[in-house]
Design a protein around this motif. Structure first.
Motif, PDB file in Angstrom:
ATOM      1  N   SER A  36      39.648   5.787  35.350  1.00  0.00           N
ATOM      2  CA  SER A  36      40.037   4.521  34.717  1.00  0.00           C
ATOM      3  C   SER A  36      40.082   3.319  35.662  1.00  0.00           C
ATOM      4  CB  SER A  36      41.370   4.666  34.004  1.00  0.00           C
ATOM      5  OG  SER A  36      41.163   5.239  32.755  1.00  0.00           O
ATOM      6  N   PRO A  37      40.618   3.438  36.876  1.00  0.00           N
ATOM      7  CA  PRO A  37      40.616   2.246  37.737  1.00  0.00           C
ATOM      8  C   PRO A  37      39.217   1.680  37.974  1.00  0.00           C
ATOM      9  CG  PRO A  37      42.071   3.894  38.642  1.00  0.00           C
ATOM     10  CD  PRO A  37      41.350   4.535  37.496  1.00  0.00           C
ATOM     11  N   TYR A  38      38.233   2.544  38.114  1.00  0.00           N
ATOM     12  CA  TYR A  38      36.866   2.068  38.320  1.00  0.00           C
ATOM     13  C   TYR A  38      36.280   1.513  37.023  1.00  0.00           C
ATOM     14  CZ  TYR A  38      31.927   2.070  39.596  1.00  0.00           C
ATOM     15  OH  TYR A  38      30.622   1.697  39.827  1.00  0.00           O
ATOM     16  N   LEU A  39      36.508   2.192  35.906  1.00  0.00           N
ATOM     17  CA  LEU A  39      35.967   1.710  34.634  1.00  0.00           C
ATOM     18  C   LEU A  39      36.609   0.402  34.199  1.00  0.00           C
ATOM     19  CD1 LEU A  39      35.550   4.934  32.474  1.00  0.00           C
ATOM     20  CD2 LEU A  39      33.788   3.583  33.593  1.00  0.00           C
ATOM     21  N   ASN A  40      37.870   0.186  34.556  1.00  0.00           N
ATOM     22  CA  ASN A  40      38.541  -1.056  34.172  1.00  0.00           C
ATOM     23  C   ASN A  40      37.888  -2.282  34.803  1.00  0.00           C
ATOM     24  OD1 ASN A  40      40.351   0.202  32.492  1.00  0.00           O
ATOM     25  ND2 ASN A  40      41.923   0.391  34.064  1.00  0.00           N
ATOM     26  N   LEU A  41      37.201  -2.106  35.911  1.00  0.00           N
ATOM     27  CA  LEU A  41      36.466  -3.222  36.512  1.00  0.00           C
ATOM     28  C   LEU A  41      35.359  -3.722  35.595  1.00  0.00           C
ATOM     29  CD1 LEU A  41      36.058  -1.847  40.146  1.00  0.00           C
ATOM     30  CD2 LEU A  41      37.680  -3.581  39.363  1.00  0.00           C
ATOM     31  N   PHE A  42      34.858  -2.851  34.724  1.00  0.00           N
ATOM     32  CA  PHE A  42      33.727  -3.175  33.859  1.00  0.00           C
ATOM     33  C   PHE A  42      34.132  -3.355  32.402  1.00  0.00           C
ATOM     34  CE2 PHE A  42      32.234  -0.805  37.498  1.00  0.00           C
ATOM     35  CZ  PHE A  42      31.232  -1.626  37.973  1.00  0.00           C
TER      36      PHE A  42
END
Length: 89
Positions: free
Chosen positions: A45-51
């Motif tokens: 989630s932390p990485y996907l939240n960037l997008f």
């Protein structure tokens, strides 16, 4: 140096698989509430939240995981080319 690059590429591939599994789990009812689903949520989630700023297509189809995987692949490809440029020369 090449061995470190191989480890980074391998970890990036596993992270890509984790993103795909997380997205596929969203199609199954209750799968994201399982132990594996909660663990993947904390990792991915932390990485996907960037997008997530990309609006869903038609209000339903979220393409942010696709963009996230493409960005990860571009970053790994760029890192690979940079390392090979300086190590081989």
């Amino acid at each position: 140096m090449i061995e470190i690059l191989n480890w980074i590429v391998r970890i990036a591939r596993y992270y890509e698989y984790a993103i795909v599994i997380y997205v596929l789990m969203s199609w199954l009812p209750g799968a994201q509430q399982s132990t594996l689903g909660r663990w993947l949520h904390r990792i991915v989630s932390p990485y996907l939240n960037l997008f997530r700023i990309i609006p869903p297509i038609g209000g339903m189809i979220d393409i942010s995981p696709i963009v996230a995987i493409l960005a990860l692949n571009f970053a790994i490809s760029g890192l690979t080319h940079l390392v090979l440029l300086f190590v081989v020369v």
